[in-house]
Design a protein around this motif. Structure first.
Motif, PDB file in Angstrom:
ATOM      1  N   SER A 111       0.734  -1.041  -0.202  1.00  0.00           N
ATOM      2  CA  SER A 111      -0.115  -0.058  -0.043  1.00  0.00           C
ATOM      3  C   SER A 111       0.765   1.310  -0.073  1.00  0.00           C
ATOM      4  CB  SER A 111      -0.879   0.162   1.162  1.00  0.00           C
ATOM      5  OG  SER A 111      -0.077   0.334   2.381  1.00  0.00           O
ATOM      6  N   LEU A 112       2.218   1.045   0.515  1.00  0.00           N
ATOM      7  CA  LEU A 112       3.224   2.182   0.586  1.00  0.00           C
ATOM      8  C   LEU A 112       3.776   2.291  -0.871  1.00  0.00           C
ATOM      9  CD1 LEU A 112       4.453   1.993   4.127  1.00  0.00           C
ATOM     10  CD2 LEU A 112       2.845   3.676   3.232  1.00  0.00           C
ATOM     11  N   GLN A 113       3.620   1.375  -1.707  1.00  0.00           N
ATOM     12  CA  GLN A 113       4.052   1.264  -3.163  1.00  0.00           C
ATOM     13  C   GLN A 113       5.632   1.222  -3.092  1.00  0.00           C
ATOM     14  OE1 GLN A 113       2.942   5.401  -4.794  1.00  0.00           O
ATOM     15  NE2 GLN A 113       0.917   4.125  -5.807  1.00  0.00           N
ATOM     16  N   LEU A 114       6.108   0.559  -2.165  1.00  0.00           N
ATOM     17  CA  LEU A 114       7.415   0.138  -1.804  1.00  0.00           C
ATOM     18  C   LEU A 114       7.696  -1.236  -2.285  1.00  0.00           C
ATOM     19  CD1 LEU A 114       7.716   1.380   1.788  1.00  0.00           C
ATOM     20  CD2 LEU A 114       8.493   2.351  -0.560  1.00  0.00           C
ATOM     21  N   VAL A 115       6.793  -2.192  -2.690  1.00  0.00           N
ATOM     22  CA  VAL A 115       7.037  -3.692  -2.968  1.00  0.00           C
ATOM     23  C   VAL A 115       7.396  -3.699  -4.395  1.00  0.00           C
ATOM     24  CG1 VAL A 115       6.257  -5.828  -3.016  1.00  0.00           C
ATOM     25  CG2 VAL A 115       5.880  -4.491  -1.059  1.00  0.00           C
ATOM     26  N   SER A 116       8.556  -4.246  -4.935  1.00  0.00           N
ATOM     27  CA  SER A 116       8.907  -4.563  -6.402  1.00  0.00           C
ATOM     28  C   SER A 116       8.156  -5.785  -6.661  1.00  0.00           C
ATOM     29  CB  SER A 116      10.225  -4.805  -6.442  1.00  0.00           C
ATOM     30  OG  SER A 116      10.508  -5.128  -7.870  1.00  0.00           O
ATOM     31  N   ARG A 117       7.860  -5.845  -7.859  1.00  0.00           N
ATOM     32  CA  ARG A 117       7.004  -7.165  -8.744  1.00  0.00           C
ATOM     33  C   ARG A 117       8.115  -8.264  -8.989  1.00  0.00           C
ATOM     34  NH1 ARG A 117       1.476  -6.094 -12.022  1.00  0.00           N
ATOM     35  NH2 ARG A 117       0.644  -5.426 -10.354  1.00  0.00           N
ATOM     36  N   ARG A 121      16.541  -5.250  -6.160  1.00  0.00           N
ATOM     37  CA  ARG A 121      17.968  -4.928  -6.929  1.00  0.00           C
ATOM     38  C   ARG A 121      18.444  -3.642  -5.836  1.00  0.00           C
ATOM     39  NH1 ARG A 121      15.825  -4.193 -12.999  1.00  0.00           N
ATOM     40  NH2 ARG A 121      14.166  -3.174 -11.700  1.00  0.00           N
ATOM     41  N   PRO A 122      19.053  -3.957  -4.813  1.00  0.00           N
ATOM     42  CA  PRO A 122      19.527  -2.937  -3.964  1.00  0.00           C
ATOM     43  C   PRO A 122      20.528  -2.143  -4.656  1.00  0.00           C
ATOM     44  CG  PRO A 122      19.302  -4.914  -2.748  1.00  0.00           C
ATOM     45  CD  PRO A 122      19.121  -5.241  -4.367  1.00  0.00           C
ATOM     46  N   PHE A 123      20.611  -0.960  -4.707  1.00  0.00           N
ATOM     47  CA  PHE A 123      21.537   0.117  -5.189  1.00  0.00           C
ATOM     48  C   PHE A 123      21.661   0.046  -6.826  1.00  0.00           C
ATOM     49  CE2 PHE A 123      22.491  -0.595  -0.924  1.00  0.00           C
ATOM     50  CZ  PHE A 123      22.584   0.758  -0.378  1.00  0.00           C
ATOM     51  N   ASP A 124      20.816  -0.583  -7.465  1.00  0.00           N
ATOM     52  CA  ASP A 124      20.796  -0.743  -8.931  1.00  0.00           C
ATOM     53  C   ASP A 124      20.092   0.587  -9.431  1.00  0.00           C
ATOM     54  OD1 ASP A 124      19.939  -1.406 -11.756  1.00  0.00           O
ATOM     55  OD2 ASP A 124      21.279  -3.158 -11.008  1.00  0.00           O
ATOM     56  N   ALA A 125      20.618   1.262 -10.588  1.00  0.00           N
ATOM     57  CA  ALA A 125      20.029   2.331 -11.145  1.00  0.00           C
ATOM     58  C   ALA A 125      18.322   1.992 -11.478  1.00  0.00           C
ATOM     59  CB  ALA A 125      20.642   2.900 -12.452  1.00  0.00           C
ATOM     60  N   ARG A 126      17.977   0.757 -11.713  1.00  0.00           N
ATOM     61  CA  ARG A 126      16.584   0.570 -12.142  1.00  0.00           C
ATOM     62  C   ARG A 126      15.748   0.034 -10.917  1.00  0.00           C
ATOM     63  NH1 ARG A 126      18.855  -3.982 -15.634  1.00  0.00           N
ATOM     64  NH2 ARG A 126      20.120  -4.053 -13.862  1.00  0.00           N
ATOM     65  N   GLY A 137      11.711  -1.179  -5.887  1.00  0.00           N
ATOM     66  CA  GLY A 137      11.193  -1.566  -4.473  1.00  0.00           C
ATOM     67  C   GLY A 137      11.800  -2.897  -3.979  1.00  0.00           C
ATOM     68  N   LEU A 138      11.357  -3.053  -2.616  1.00  0.00           N
ATOM     69  CA  LEU A 138      11.800  -4.249  -1.983  1.00  0.00           C
ATOM     70  C   LEU A 138      11.087  -5.437  -2.254  1.00  0.00           C
ATOM     71  CD1 LEU A 138       9.579  -4.417   0.328  1.00  0.00           C
ATOM     72  CD2 LEU A 138      10.924  -2.510   1.393  1.00  0.00           C
ATOM     73  N   SER A 139      11.729  -6.511  -1.569  1.00  0.00           N
ATOM     74  CA  SER A 139      11.279  -7.813  -1.588  1.00  0.00           C
ATOM     75  C   SER A 139      11.148  -8.212   0.016  1.00  0.00           C
ATOM     76  CB  SER A 139      12.124  -9.010  -2.220  1.00  0.00           C
ATOM     77  OG  SER A 139      12.244  -8.735  -3.801  1.00  0.00           O
ATOM     78  N   LEU A 140      10.161  -8.694   0.269  1.00  0.00           N
ATOM     79  CA  LEU A 140       9.986  -8.952   1.846  1.00  0.00           C
ATOM     80  C   LEU A 140      10.392 -10.503   2.119  1.00  0.00           C
ATOM     81  CD1 LEU A 140       6.416  -7.188   2.074  1.00  0.00           C
ATOM     82  CD2 LEU A 140       8.537  -6.535   3.301  1.00  0.00           C
ATOM     83  N   GLY A 141      10.914 -10.752   3.446  1.00  0.00           N
ATOM     84  CA  GLY A 141      11.193 -12.111   3.739  1.00  0.00           C
ATOM     85  C   GLY A 141      10.976 -12.111   5.030  1.00  0.00           C
ATOM     86  N   GLU A 142      11.130 -13.388   5.556  1.00  0.00           N
ATOM     87  CA  GLU A 142      11.293 -13.839   7.039  1.00  0.00           C
ATOM     88  C   GLU A 142      12.390 -14.359   7.602  1.00  0.00           C
ATOM     89  OE1 GLU A 142       7.464 -16.373   7.391  1.00  0.00           O
ATOM     90  OE2 GLU A 142       8.607 -17.725   6.118  1.00  0.00           O
ATOM     91  N   ALA A 143      12.778 -14.296   8.916  1.00  0.00           N
ATOM     92  CA  ALA A 143      13.970 -14.654   9.355  1.00  0.00           C
ATOM     93  C   ALA A 143      13.501 -14.678  10.998  1.00  0.00           C
ATOM     94  CB  ALA A 143      15.125 -14.099   8.869  1.00  0.00           C
ATOM     95  N   GLY A 144      14.576 -15.771  11.498  1.00  0.00           N
ATOM     96  CA  GLY A 144      14.845 -15.724  12.905  1.00  0.00           C
ATOM     97  C   GLY A 144      16.453 -15.990  13.218  1.00  0.00           C
TER      98      GLY A 144
END
Length: 403
Positions: free
Chosen positions: A210-216, A220-225, A228-235
């Protein structure tokens, strides 16, 4: 600050369970991101179109029956992570040395067990007075609170020292190191179990979307293109002990820096004020200059604003020779667990000399300095850092070292 020895550390992510699984995937440049198959469905009856870093096997990993009161996806992952890398054996040695009441629990999470709350609201039933009520199997108040994680870890480990849950969005499980350090320095405890856990659920996926932060596409961190982010889970978890109390593994926490610039609820400060303050304070506490740092694990979410602002803050503080990278292309952004997971990656870089680059990224952004490295490197380093930045300007940077 006086260095704080680290006795053990572990992480469980989409890359697998335990430190060796993380190390193997990092060196092999194998991502854990997959097309999202996690519900709830969108309006078209299909899962949200994106990529996620999902931990395999949680659906079949119910908690032991004695802890059924805490049953939920998040606590399942906490229990799974606790069982890796002989962490519980080393924790027992700490208990034998100091007593259960002299060991703190400090854990971080962003959404905790809100997935169970979502399930409860979807399954509302008529209550005794006719008003909607949670179904019997989910009428367990402890899983409908942010402290569900801390309470479960306390029950599962039997520790009786202070038990604290930190919830400062995506900096949560980085700040646990700072909190534990203060508890030990104050003489309240002799050691601490620190860590963090966050899991995928509807609030996470659709909230960030909803914040328009998720990429489809895979992030691609720090790439010019980047888009948005990809979400994950972890512990993940680590054991800290006051200096001189036991035999450490030659790694330690040497500094931490925290800031809260409060610029905006979801956008970073445009000049990276809070980020730079956190990094500078961590270096000052460690008693080192920026030139001493060999590796920096960046927050690096792959959103357009975050990456360029963080890169500018790094370029203004560190020399061109720094190897800095984001590992979110491997795990996704694990939210409240990002701090502990990426601290484990920084500790692995110290221990083994493998400095990760960035997955999925190939086109450098002119707005990012030479510190941003897409390719892996090998180098024996003395100091490594981790950045974790959260909504509302809650920032934390950590300095680790070989001792």
């Amino acid at each position: 600050m006086a260095p704080l020895p680290i006795l053990a550390f572990t992480a469980t992510t989409a890359l697998g369970r335990g430190v060796e699984a993380q190390k193997t995937a990092l060196i092999g440049r194998r991502s854990g991101l997959q097309p999202n198959a996690f519900g709830p469905d969108d309006a078209d009856g299909a899962p949200l179109r994106c990529w996620t870093g999902r931990v395999e096997g949680l659906e079949d990993a119910a908690l032991p029956t004695q802890w059924a009161q805490w049953e939920c996806r998040n606590n399942r992952l906490a229990w799974m992570a606790l069982q890796q890398d002989a962490l519980l054996d080393q924790l027992q040695a700490l208990v034998d040395r100091h007593g259960a009441d002299r060991i703190a629990i400090v854990v971080g999470t962003s959404t905790s067990s809100i997935g169970a709350s979502e399930e409860a609201y979807r399954g509302l039933v008529p209550g005794n007075d006719g008003t909607p009520a949670f179904p019997p199997g989910l009428a367990r108040p402890i899983v409908h609170t942010v402290h569900s994680l801390g309470d479960f870890v306390q029950q599962a480990t039997g520790l009786r020292g202070p038990c604290i849950t930190v919830a400062t969005a995506c900096s949560s499980s980085a700040k646990v190191f700072a909190q534990a350090s203060r508890l030990i320095d104050a003489g309240i405890v002799d050691a601490a179990l620190v860590g963090g856990v966050d899991t995928l659920c509807g609030s996470v996926l659709y909230g960030f979307n909803s914040l328009q932060l998720v990429s489809r596409e895979p992030c691609r961190p720090f790439d010019a293109r980047r888009d948005g982010l990809s979400l994950g889970e972890a512990g993940g978890f680590a054991l800290l002990e006051r200096a001189g109390a036991g035999e450490a593994m030659g790694l330690g926490l040497h500094g931490y820096g925290e800031s809260s610039d409060a610029h905006h609820m979801s956008s970073p400060h445009p000049q990276g004020l809070g980020a730079r303050m956190a990094m500078s304070d961590a270096l000052a506490r460690a008693g080192i200059e920026a030139e001493a740092v060999g590796y920096l694990n960046l927050h690096g979410t792959a959103t357009p604003a975050n990456d360029s602002i963080e890169a500018a803050a790094v370029a203004g503080l560190f020399p061109d020779s720094l190897h800095a990278s984001s590992t979110k292309g491997w795990t996704g952004h694990t939210l409240g667990a990002a701090g502990i997971v990426e601290s484990v990656f920084a500790l692995l870089a110290l221990r083994d000399g493998h400095l990760p680059g960035i997955l999925n990224s190939s086109q450098p952004d002119d707005a990012c300095g030479p510190q941003i490295r897409f390719d892996d490197a090998t180098s024996s380093i003395r100091y490594a850092m981790n950045n974790s930045f959260g909504f509302g300007g809650n920032n934390c940077s950590l300095v680790f070292a070989r001792t």
